[in-house]
Write an enzyme that holds these catalytic residues in place. Sequence first.
Site, short mmCIF file in Angstrom:
data_model
loop_
_atom_site.label_atom_id
_atom_site.label_comp_id
_atom_site.label_asym_id
_atom_site.label_seq_id
_atom_site.Cartn_x
_atom_site.Cartn_y
_atom_site.Cartn_z
N GLU A 1 0.87 -1.17 0.00
CA GLU A 1 0.00 0.00 0.00
C GLU A 1 0.92 1.23 0.00
O GLU A 1 1.83 1.32 0.83
CB GLU A 1 -0.87 0.00 1.27
CG GLU A 1 -1.86 1.14 1.24
CD GLU A 1 -2.71 1.26 2.50
OE1 GLU A 1 -2.61 0.41 3.40
OE2 GLU A 1 -3.49 2.24 2.55
N ARG B 1 4.71 -12.67 9.96
CA ARG B 1 5.32 -11.34 9.75
C ARG B 1 6.74 -11.36 10.26
O ARG B 1 7.05 -12.02 11.25
CB ARG B 1 4.62 -10.30 10.63
CG ARG B 1 3.37 -9.76 10.17
CD ARG B 1 2.91 -8.66 11.14
NE ARG B 1 3.31 -7.35 10.65
CZ ARG B 1 2.73 -6.75 9.62
NH1 ARG B 1 1.74 -7.32 8.98
NH2 ARG B 1 3.15 -5.57 9.22
N LYS C 1 4.21 0.67 8.82
CA LYS C 1 4.31 1.96 8.14
C LYS C 1 3.61 3.04 8.94
O LYS C 1 4.07 4.17 9.01
CB LYS C 1 3.70 1.85 6.74
CG LYS C 1 4.57 1.11 5.76
CD LYS C 1 4.05 1.32 4.35
CE LYS C 1 3.60 0.03 3.71
NZ LYS C 1 2.17 -0.19 3.70
#
Length: 562
Positions: A37, A264, A274
């Site tokens: 994203e 992750r 982020k």
Amino acid sequence: MANSTNQKTSNFLEEQVVHDLDTGLKVDSLKFRFPPEPNGYLHIGHAASLFLNFGLALKYNAPIYLRFDDTNPTQEEQKFVDAIKEDIKWLGFKWSEERYTSDYFQQLYDWAILLIKKGKAYVDDQTSEEIAEQKGTPTNMGKNSPYRNRTPEENFDLFQRMKLGEFLEGARVLRAKIDMASPNMLMRDPIMYRIVNKAHHRTGNDWHIYPMYDWAHGQSDFIEGISHSLCTLEFGSHRELYDWFINQINIEKELVPHQFEFARRNLSYTVLSKRKLGELVEKGLVSGWDDPRMPTIAGLRRRGYTPNSIKSFSEKAGISKRDNVSDIALLEHSIREELNATAQRVMVVVNPIKLTITNYDKEKEILEIENNPENPQSGFRKVTFSKELIIEQEDFKEHANRKFFRLTLGKEVRLKGAYIIKANEVVKDSKGKITEIKCTYDPKSKSGSNTEESKRKVKGTLHWVSMKHSVGIEVRNYDRLFNDPMPEGHEGKDFMEFLNPTSLTVNKKALAESSVEKAEIGDRYQFQRLGYYRVDENSNASNLVFNKTVSLKSSFNPKNTL
Ligand code: ATP
Ligand code: MG
């Protein structure tokens, strides 16, 4: 681990690919994607996904798409698209095609209408609080929305008007009509679209509705013909919804994408999100996304990391099925190992004190010192020696015990690449602070001169620079950004509370041997006995700035001599 072609597989997801190939999937049908994203810079966690997806594509000679998942105009910007592309290129990856989820907005909209017409989606006029309240809990089933039984015609009309911007944000949503009693909370009539009245960085004001992740992601995979859609574990419960949506729209294609999950990447002493990293940037707690303390790819690059060191770390940390935290020391080890083999050695004194060689009667001489003892091919550089030198304050003690292997009155040490010296006397200022050390040198002890004296063993070797021939530089030392191994792991406490207030210390008094004058931005050095450093972007001819990349040893021990 071995597959039918007897190649070694690197992780359980590659085993999945091999299994699928063994059970009928054509190798030509393999296709991967990396779907960031554009709401921030890539970090070392993304590197895990990059090496995984690009690694599989490379190994199986399959296409890989770089897809910007741009479905939220309130967060996303073109500058992040540009930064993400730059970082992926720097890591050495080439994508087959660049795509955007926004390329598919029309198709997604058309499919949403298909669902409406099939009675599988409806417009809900309730507030998000009301919707949340009706969701129930994992053990209590949810309640149907009063709008659930709207006719397809009414839903179609309202949905079109949502698109055209007739309603305020939050006034209505489109929901899939699945099952409010499902044990999987995500299947309880999930939201497909919400109204956002904000310009999008690519589609401008064309749209007033934007698809939610679950509606956009699988369908984008489907449109692109992705065979293996790899995501992180927290999407495990989304898999059922992923498949349900694909099932609703899958009319003509043979290949349907499948989602697989892996853990992750977490890293100690930092945060990998982020949003959280963006908070540090916005609040001015770091100088930007590429601050050398940031775990972003751009920050690591500026700090001195190489693509290879990031690859080596990613391989060592591996891809796992269960959540875990990688030790930041492993990341540091990966760059230290590389720089030990490749970095140019130079001498820099960060905390200077004057040393005079009283019996040195030449003006100066040029010594030849190895560029890198680990690499004999790297040759020698010229370093000027003279009567007035500079050494580290920490390398001298007027009186010291036997364990102090550096310089003390009456004892000998070697100056790296030069001579053996002996300290005889100190000069002090009115407050008693030592301002100068007076030494004598043994002219026959020159390094490499093959005399008996040159082979004489002394306990310590010190780095030094010639006062007149030195260059003033700025050294930026970095410590961990957070002073807790798991800043996100404390209930009721914000990760910001663990920020290390002294993660940056700037030293503008360091003196370097003159060979660093030609240093260019991006050059990497070992400052002997101190650590590895990279020339920062803030450098210019009149002010050389060096970022400390990593120390020489994992726990720095000042007793280390050359
Ligand atoms: P963030 O919370 O940092 O924004 P994200 O998962 O929302 O992370 P995306 O831009 O959506 O970030 O991620 C692009 C790809 O990178 C996704 O496939 C995602 O699963 C993967 N990814 C992101 N963070 C990590 C991580 N820490 N470890 C492994 N893969 C990650
Ligand atoms: Mg995200």
